[in-house]
Design an enzyme around this catalytic site. Sequence first.
Site, short mmCIF file in Angstrom:
data_model
loop_
_atom_site.label_atom_id
_atom_site.label_comp_id
_atom_site.label_asym_id
_atom_site.label_seq_id
_atom_site.Cartn_x
_atom_site.Cartn_y
_atom_site.Cartn_z
N ASN A 131 -2.65 7.93 -2.99
CA ASN A 131 -2.34 6.71 -2.99
C ASN A 131 -1.68 6.47 -5.24
O ASN A 131 -1.65 7.02 -5.17
CB ASN A 131 -3.34 5.25 -3.12
CG ASN A 131 -3.81 4.47 -1.43
OD1 ASN A 131 -4.70 5.98 -0.79
ND2 ASN A 131 -3.34 3.79 -0.83
N HIS B 59 1.37 5.47 -0.92
CA HIS B 59 1.26 7.18 -1.19
C HIS B 59 2.55 7.08 -2.06
O HIS B 59 3.85 6.56 -2.11
CB HIS B 59 0.93 7.79 0.05
CG HIS B 59 -0.30 6.89 0.66
ND1 HIS B 59 -1.41 7.60 0.48
CD2 HIS B 59 -0.21 5.93 1.06
CE1 HIS B 59 -2.25 6.67 0.61
NE2 HIS B 59 -1.84 5.63 1.70
N HIS C 102 0.71 -1.23 0.37
CA HIS C 102 0.37 -0.28 -0.32
C HIS C 102 1.00 1.07 0.25
O HIS C 102 1.06 1.72 0.88
CB HIS C 102 -1.11 -0.17 1.17
CG HIS C 102 -1.48 1.18 1.09
ND1 HIS C 102 -3.37 0.75 1.07
CD2 HIS C 102 -1.63 2.17 1.93
CE1 HIS C 102 -3.93 2.42 1.08
NE2 HIS C 102 -2.66 3.00 1.63
N CYS D 269 -4.13 10.16 3.61
CA CYS D 269 -5.05 9.37 4.96
C CYS D 269 -5.13 11.21 6.07
O CYS D 269 -3.83 11.76 5.85
CB CYS D 269 -3.33 8.62 6.16
SG CYS D 269 -4.18 8.55 7.78
C1 LIG Z 1 -11.19 5.71 16.32
C2 LIG Z 1 -11.97 7.44 16.64
C3 LIG Z 1 -13.16 7.27 16.75
C4 LIG Z 1 -11.37 7.17 17.72
O1 LIG Z 1 -11.54 8.41 18.89
P1 LIG Z 1 -11.93 8.94 19.91
O2 LIG Z 1 -12.21 10.63 20.60
O3 LIG Z 1 -10.43 7.67 21.05
O4 LIG Z 1 -13.39 8.08 20.41
P2 LIG Z 1 -14.22 8.21 21.56
O5 LIG Z 1 -14.90 6.06 21.69
O6 LIG Z 1 -13.92 8.85 22.49
O7 LIG Z 1 -15.72 8.29 20.25
C5 LIG Z 1 -15.67 9.83 19.93
C6 LIG Z 1 -16.75 10.15 19.42
O8 LIG Z 1 -16.49 9.79 18.66
C7 LIG Z 1 -16.82 8.93 17.98
N1 LIG Z 1 -16.87 7.25 17.30
C8 LIG Z 1 -16.75 6.39 18.02
N2 LIG Z 1 -15.72 5.87 17.06
C9 LIG Z 1 -16.57 5.50 15.44
C10 LIG Z 1 -16.64 4.93 14.49
N3 LIG Z 1 -16.49 3.95 14.47
N4 LIG Z 1 -17.87 5.66 13.66
C11 LIG Z 1 -18.21 6.73 13.92
N5 LIG Z 1 -18.08 7.75 15.18
C12 LIG Z 1 -17.53 7.07 15.60
C13 LIG Z 1 -18.28 8.64 19.30
O9 LIG Z 1 -19.81 8.12 19.09
C14 LIG Z 1 -17.79 10.29 20.31
O10 LIG Z 1 -18.51 10.11 19.40
P3 LIG Z 1 -20.05 11.40 20.22
O11 LIG Z 1 -20.11 10.87 21.44
O12 LIG Z 1 -18.51 12.60 21.11
O13 LIG Z 1 -20.38 12.51 19.49
C15 LIG Z 1 -11.54 7.88 15.56
O14 LIG Z 1 -9.83 8.00 16.03
C16 LIG Z 1 -11.06 7.99 14.04
O15 LIG Z 1 -12.26 8.21 13.96
N6 LIG Z 1 -10.44 7.84 13.66
C17 LIG Z 1 -10.30 7.85 12.32
C18 LIG Z 1 -9.15 8.12 11.79
C19 LIG Z 1 -9.28 8.36 10.41
O16 LIG Z 1 -10.59 8.12 9.31
N7 LIG Z 1 -8.05 7.64 9.89
C20 LIG Z 1 -7.91 7.37 8.24
C21 LIG Z 1 -8.27 5.53 8.22
S1 LIG Z 1 -7.44 5.27 6.53
C22 LIG Z 1 -5.87 5.06 7.59
O17 LIG Z 1 -5.75 5.06 7.98
C23 LIG Z 1 -4.59 4.27 6.50
C24 LIG Z 1 -4.53 3.34 6.07
C25 LIG Z 1 -5.69 2.78 6.68
O18 LIG Z 1 -5.75 3.56 4.56
C26 LIG Z 1 -3.65 2.54 5.31
C27 LIG Z 1 -2.61 3.63 5.39
O19 LIG Z 1 -2.40 4.50 4.33
O20 LIG Z 1 -1.65 3.86 5.83
#
Ligand SMILES: CC(C)(COP(=O)([O-])OP(=O)([O-])OC[C@H]1O[C@@H](n2cnc3c(N)ncnc32)[C@H](O)[C@@H]1OP(=O)([O-])[O-])[C@@H](O)C(=O)NCCC(=O)NCCSC(=O)C[C@@](C)(O)CC(=O)[O-]
Length: 266
Positions: free
Chosen positions: A200, A160, A158, A191
């Site tokens: 990517n 970028h 994977h 990301c």
């Molecule tokens: C994981 C959290 C949510 C932890 O974040 P947190 O603050 O630790 O989570 P929390 O449990 O305290 O919840 C905070 C808020 O998020 C909500 N929440 C909690 N979980 C979810 C969920 N699953 N879906 C929707 N909402 C969610 C939850 O309901 C709450 O909402 P509020 O009560 O404040 O209104 C945060 O860190 C996050 O959103 N992370 C994702 C960030 C993101 O989108 N990253 C990009 C992904 S792609 C990538 O990583 C790269 C990859 C994989 O493609 C490959 C590469 O290139 O390396």
Amino acid sequence: MAGTAEVLAKAERFPGVRYPVLVPNQKGLDAVTSLLAQNPASPPLTDEISIFTAATDAFTRANLNTTTAVSLERLAPVTRAALDQGLRVRGYVSVVIACPYSGPVDYARVRDVAKALVDMGCYEVSLGDTVGMGTPAQVSEMLEEAKKSVPVERLAGHFHDTYGTAVSNVLTVLEHGIRTIDASIGGLGGCPYSPGATGNVATEDVLYALQGSKYHVAGTKDGTIDLEQMVDIGWWISEQLGRESTSRAGRAIRARRLREQQKAKL
Ligand SMILES: CC(C)(COP(=O)([O-])OP(=O)([O-])OC[C@H]1O[C@@H](n2cnc3c(N)ncnc32)[C@H](O)[C@@H]1OP(=O)([O-])[O-])[C@@H](O)C(=O)NCCC(=O)NCCSC(=O)C[C@@](C)(O)CC(=O)[O-]
């Protein structure tokens, strides 16, 4: 993450295409489960989730708000629950070469995190050069280390393309025996926690680079995909998103077509 279910419900689906959903935690899996329950379809809207963590705590803190070790503890029951529902689970290790927050990466961590994801039930682990800084030599060294704990058939690449080395990194991992490459049309992706990184590697660029090689594209009639059509799609989606395609092949083929049109007018 919040809009995942809405996107999936609206996406047009095609037979034989997988629609894996990024799931960071139990709440993400719950969203997929309820979406599938509310939208019974055959084939289902998705049969696969992708869980993700990273080779450094600094990146995992930015991306998942915790450490890599805690993210793995949280993702193990999520993976078991997903498998119990008959879903496939793919894993990602981000920042396998360099971390935007803590610098060069210890490849032994990549090895250990990849193994933890396979051990918890991932059928495949995608190794992400999230910042797009990796060179073929670094990718080779990292992969030699990762292969000590995970068979190469369970690994994917994977890349970028921030420094323009993604295609050469793809060719490098293919030589190592990897057969699954993540790519995006028009070079989309990226990301939010990888400052300065581009999308990517562009699908069009990978397809162009594989032309004449010993590699064939799985799932196609003759092992190839119509590159000209892919270039059209790459430009179409880029224009829908109000951006330029970052595919080098896409840009070169569009320029060639313009020259041909001008010549035809003469
Ligand atoms: C994981 C959290 C949510 C932890 O974040 P947190 O603050 O630790 O989570 P929390 O449990 O305290 O919840 C905070 C808020 O998020 C909500 N929440 C909690 N979980 C979810 C969920 N699953 N879906 C929707 N909402 C969610 C939850 O309901 C709450 O909402 P509020 O009560 O404040 O209104 C945060 O860190 C996050 O959103 N992370 C994702 C960030 C993101 O989108 N990253 C990009 C992904 S792609 C990538 O990583 C790269 C990859 C994989 O493609 C490959 C590469 O290139 O390396």
